[in-house]
Design an enzyme around this catalytic site. Sequence first.
Site, short mmCIF file in Angstrom:
data_model
loop_
_atom_site.label_atom_id
_atom_site.label_comp_id
_atom_site.label_asym_id
_atom_site.label_seq_id
_atom_site.Cartn_x
_atom_site.Cartn_y
_atom_site.Cartn_z
N TRP A 10 0.87 -1.31 0.08
CA TRP A 10 -0.04 0.06 -0.29
C TRP A 10 0.78 1.28 -0.10
O TRP A 10 0.24 2.38 0.02
CB TRP A 10 -0.82 0.08 1.29
CG TRP A 10 -1.95 -0.99 1.10
CD1 TRP A 10 -2.47 -1.56 -0.07
CD2 TRP A 10 -2.85 -1.41 2.16
NE1 TRP A 10 -3.48 -2.54 0.43
CE2 TRP A 10 -3.79 -2.51 1.81
CE3 TRP A 10 -2.86 -1.17 3.58
CZ2 TRP A 10 -4.77 -3.03 2.57
CZ3 TRP A 10 -3.86 -1.65 4.41
CH2 TRP A 10 -4.78 -2.64 4.03
N LYS A 11 2.13 1.08 0.19
CA LYS A 11 3.16 2.29 0.31
C LYS A 11 2.48 3.40 1.08
O LYS A 11 1.82 2.81 2.30
CB LYS A 11 3.53 2.83 -1.19
CG LYS A 11 3.76 1.66 -1.89
CD LYS A 11 4.45 2.21 -3.25
CE LYS A 11 4.96 1.01 -4.20
NZ LYS A 11 5.77 1.36 -5.42
N HIS A 96 12.97 -2.78 -0.27
CA HIS A 96 12.37 -1.84 -1.44
C HIS A 96 13.16 -1.17 -1.90
O HIS A 96 13.68 -0.14 -1.19
CB HIS A 96 10.99 -1.50 -0.87
CG HIS A 96 9.95 -1.21 -2.20
ND1 HIS A 96 10.30 -0.12 -2.56
CD2 HIS A 96 8.99 -1.98 -2.61
CE1 HIS A 96 9.14 -0.14 -3.51
NE2 HIS A 96 8.59 -1.13 -3.67
N GLU A 166 11.82 -6.62 -8.57
CA GLU A 166 11.46 -5.33 -9.11
C GLU A 166 12.35 -4.39 -9.79
O GLU A 166 13.01 -3.64 -9.02
CB GLU A 166 10.87 -4.57 -7.91
CG GLU A 166 9.69 -5.31 -6.94
CD GLU A 166 8.86 -4.40 -6.21
OE1 GLU A 166 7.58 -4.43 -6.39
OE2 GLU A 166 9.36 -3.66 -5.39
N GLY A 172 5.84 1.79 -10.73
CA GLY A 172 4.84 2.96 -10.82
C GLY A 172 4.69 3.72 -11.92
O GLY A 172 4.61 4.78 -12.09
N SER A 214 4.36 -1.87 -11.71
CA SER A 214 3.11 -1.76 -12.61
C SER A 214 2.29 -2.85 -12.98
O SER A 214 1.92 -3.10 -14.23
CB SER A 214 3.74 -1.02 -13.87
OG SER A 214 4.41 0.10 -13.28
#
Length: 253
Positions: A10-11, A96, A166, A172, A214
């Site tokens: 959820w950042k 991350h 990632e 994003g 994404s």
Amino acid sequence: MKKPLVVGNWKMYLESPEAATALCSALRRRAASFSGVALALAAPSPLLPATVTALKGSMIRAAAQGLSLYEAGAHTGEVSAAMLKNVGASLVLIGHSERRAGGESDEAVREQVTRARAAGLDIVLCVGEGQRDPNGEHFQFVAAQLASALDGLDASGAGALAIAYEPVWAIGKSAEEAARPADIEGMIILIRKILTERFGRPKAARIPILYGGSVDGSNAQALLAESGVSGFLVGRASTNLESLMEILKLCKK
Ligand code: PGA
């Protein structure tokens, strides 16, 4: 094949316990339509208690987005592994790229891996290159990130581990700019090889390797079918019920 695993990150998108509770409750109501897919939701620390409460008794796990590399003591603003465990998180994202961009070193990531395991938390370890290199340097870069972080884990930690590949250039963005299966297939093979060398084939084969960057309903199916990944780490799309449901249903097929 093992259950596909989807981890929602959820950042800082969701801002209130009410928003977290509403999303968790709606997912619970629709859980039958993604049975067979393992789901975890990584909430920011202040929203973790509400998330844990909203998910209690369901198959959905509450995860944290990060933890301190310190065990306890005079560290203002930090959140320890024990605190996360005590509020009911069972899983934590480590390494991350958005935290690495904020200055988190490979050493700090390794330390966090050790802290998380000491507290009994499972780990989603994130790795990924900033950009692709025509000479293939990005493979060495990710291999080094992974090897360094895994030094924080003993052989018995393999069962608590998932890897999220990632590529930073694909995070994003829109689905058109995301990585395609052919872009990531080679990296997934390399990561699996490193895990096999480290833990032996039977244990390594059970470690989920996720892709993140994404992911949405338009690319999830092809990525799952053609790239060798075991699931996804989903950022923005995990904060919207319908977008997340779409991904979960595609993983079920
Ligand atoms: P995104 O984020 O799905 O919004 O690209 C993925 C991530 O950073 O974990």
